[in-house]
Design an enzyme around this catalytic site. Structure first.
Site: not given
Ligand code: GCW
Length: 700
Positions: A180, A305, A338, A355, A379, A384, A412, A532
């Protein structure tokens, strides 16, 4: 005209970002006395010496001569000097500090700035404070020497102000050198090895220190084999980066693989409760500290992931995090663990899995189980890094855990540094959000705190080996703003942007400084809201092309395993996350917001489709229907981008031509891409709903 200064050594000239020599003009014309010893004091000395060499000032370091000075930068604990003017300035600084009240301490990084007659004095308890104080003087320009300037004390609200680099050592077949990353290659790594360009790393450290960042992690949270080796065989590469950044008060952290004991240590298991695993981490960590005594700690993406984690062994995230925390504790290190954990193999047919719920479901029950040197890194939103999301409910659910908020400076989902999207206002909104209801404690309060309280602010970095660091020159402002907000999360982002403009485009180097300032504000202040407007509507999120996440792809993720759906049909759109009829996500908030978000009537417009599935004719608080809102905002968004491009043209000939040119090119792309967004979104919803635009504009 704007002057670029080449960095030491060979190689292409790199844009100085917000530290062009010209920004040091006011400082560099003064007589400066620096008093104190230490590595970071040497950095301050180097800064003032360079500035004074260029602009005719004078510098003394802890002298015994009796000299006249304009600026004193001194450590409070340093010896008395046989210079009455300097001692009077120091005494004035002390008096100001006492008067400012509180406990009068400055801590490891704070400083006080005061006036004593004709002299400006900056005092700190520790060398880092003087470095931050120096950059404060640079930001203030002539105002730092205004005789009427009242005394001021500055201490960072957050102890750790950190950037995470998603840089790969070996280029990943899909994600490339920087996951990213939108600014070229990595400044640290290339083709499987260290780049060894420490001049650039130092320059980066200088930029970071000047905006307040004091920690970075140097490799991607997705840790492949080559990257895993940084912990052991390739630790020397990390040590070199740490050496380059140390003079700027920046500590280095490392992303590690939870499976390291297996892949590096040859053990049969990475079970956090296994004695041999614990010993392996203890010994490995000891070796890290032997080499890098001020090493910051580990960053871990586990059971997320596809990354390995404690689930494999039937353990939970507290077991996993505590294992690493135990190894780091004797050395004063922390583990950033995380909370980005969710099922990335969801069946789109399954409407019960949400999610957005996942981080809370995994982590909230573990509150109180984490060691004090664990920071759970959350986060900012539950999904995301979207352009608009509610604030993550995890941040209000773990009072006995140190929490950090994770932002994404790399764009991103916000235009990938091809679009202007100044994120300060968005981050500020997140930090000011009061999860227990208006007037209550804010997210900034949750992450703030001395010692063991808050976990600080973290962001995914946006720089690369690009000439302008960030691809889009105006994206430098996001990096700068992140640092400044991490220092003080209550600051007004527009004011921060103004600081950035003054430093980056010094008024003394511009023919019409006011025009430059006004134009940049006009283009950038509201650019996040513009972005936005032409992308996914009303908080529904995504609608991007799968994989690279750039440009419109309304149904791109609709039938995939990633759990990011909008559920548009002929009658309506949005995700029902209510307790009454949906996934129950609203119930993860404390009562005030649980109630506000629960009903489409009280839910704020901008988040309506995040929380509810509503008919196209649903009337928003704004008075518009959902469908008409979609049309209107998408037309407006493109008009705003077109206006941005027009405004930018005013600056032709007024600023560094290479900056002008790069931004102009990217604005062309932004207009193209925004138009594509507008037309795809509007056409999609027109086809689904059959409702025409009230104003009869072109929809295809
Ligand atoms: O937003 C997503 C991204 C991934 C990223 C993941 C994360 C590093 O598309 O590329 O991986 O989050 O935060 O772990």
């Amino acid at each position: 005209m704007f002057v670029e200064e080449p960095m030491e050594g060979e190689g292409p000239r790199v844009h100085p970002a917000w530290l062009p020599p010209e920004a040091f003009r006011s400082l560099g014309a003064r007589r400066i006395l620096l008093h104190g010893e230490g590595l970071l004091i040497d950095t301050v000395l180097d800064e003032v010496s360079r500035a004074c060499a260029r602009y005719g000032g004078l510098v003394w370091h802890s002298p015994s001569w009796n000299v006249d000075v304009d600026l004193v930068l001194a450590l409070r604990g340093a010896d008395e000097l046989p210079n009455p003017a300097v001692e009077a300035a120091r005494a004035a600084g002390e008096a100001a500090l006492a008067e400012l009240g509180d406990d009068g301490t400055l801590g490891d990084e704070g400083f006080v700035l005061a006036r004593a007659g004709d002299v400006t004095v900056v005092l700190s308890d520790a060398p880092a404070g003087l470095l931050y104080g120096l950059f404060h003087v640079v930001r203030l320009c002539a105002a730092a020497f205004d005789p009427t300037r009242p005394a001021e004390r500055h201490r960072p609200a957050l102890r750790r102000r950190m950037l995470n680099h998603w840089d790969n050592v070996a280029a990943h077949p899909v994600m490339g050198q920087v996951e990213r990353g939108y600014a070229g290659g990595s400044i640290f790594w290339q083709d499987g090895r260290s780049r060894g360009d420490l001049a650039r790393v130092r320059e980066y450290g200088r930029l970071l220190a000047s905006c307040g960042v004091n920690a970075i992690s140097v490799n991607n949270v997705n840790v492949a084999h080559t990257e895993a080796l940084l912990l052991t065989e390739r630790l020397g590469d990390v040590a070199e980066i740490a050496d380059a950044l140390r003079p700027y008060g920046i500590r280095v952290h490392l992303s590690v693989s939870f499976a390291a004991p297996v892949i590096l240590g040859g053990l049969p298991t990475a079970d956090p409760l296994d004695e041999k695993v614990r010993l392996w981490w203890a010994a490995t960590t000891r070796r890290v500290y032997d080499r890098i005594p001020d090493f910051g700690g580990y960053l871990v993406k586990a059971d997320s992931e596809g990354q390995p984690g404690p689930f494999t062994y039937g353990r939970d995230h507290a077991d996993g995090a505590n294992l690493l925390a135990e190894a780091l504790a004797p050395h004063g290190g922390v583990v950033h663990w995380r909370a980005f954990v969710y099922n990335h193999h969801q069946d789109w047919r399954d409407r019960s899995t949400d999610r957005a719920r996942a981080a809370y479901d995994h982590f909230a029950p573990l509150d109180g189980r984490f060691r004090t040197n664990v920071v759970v890194q959350v986060k900012f939103g539950p999904v995301d890094f979207q352009t608009r999301e509610p604030v993550s409910p995890v941040l209000a659910a773990m009072p006995a855990t140190r929490l950090a908020v994770e932002l994404q400076v790399t764009q991103e989902y916000t235009g990938q540094q091809r679009h202007v999207c100044h994120l300060g206002p968005w981050w500020s909104e997140v930090l000011r959000f009061a999860p227990w209801g208006p007037g209550g404690r804010t997210i900034a309060d949750v992450i703030t705190g001395e010692a063991a309280a808050g976990g600080g602010l973290v962001a995914v970095a946006n720089v690369g080996d690009d000439l302008f660091w960030t691809g889009h020159p105006l994206a430098q402002a996001n990096l700068y703003t992140f640092g400044r907000l991490a220092w003080d999360p209550r600051r007004d982002p527009t004011e921060i942007l103004d600081e950035w403009i003054t430093l980056t485009f010094p008024p003394s180097a511009t023919a019409d400084a006011e025009l430059v300032r006004r134009t940049l504000h006009e283009i950038m202040d509201d650019s996040w809201r513009t972005y936005e407007r032409y992308t996914a509507p009303l908080g529904v999120g995504f609608m991007v092309n799968p994989g690279d996440h750039y440009g419109p792809g309304v149904d791109g993720y609709e039938y995939t395993r990633w759990g990011t759906y909008h559920f548009a049909d002929r009658d309506g759109v949005g995700v029902d996350r209510s307790r009454a009829s949906g996934t129950g996500f609203t119930g993860q908030y404390p009562p005030y917001w649980a109630q506000v978000y629960e009903s489409p009537e009280s839910c704020p417009d901008e988040l309506l489709l995040f929380f509810h599935h509503v008919p196209y004719g649903h009337v928003l608080h704004s008075g518009s229907t959902v469908i008409q809102h979609i049309y209107d905002t998408h037309f407006a968004g493109v008009e705003e981008v077109t206006a941005m491009r027009r405004r930018w043209q005013r600056l032709n000939g007024m600023i560094d031509p290479s900056v002008y040119q790069r931004v102009a090119e990217r604005l062309d792309e932004q207009v193209r891409c925004a138009t594509e967004w507008r037309d795809q979104i509007n056409t999609y919803f027109f086809r689904k709903s059959g409702v025409p635009d009230e104003r009869g504009r072109d929809i295809y």
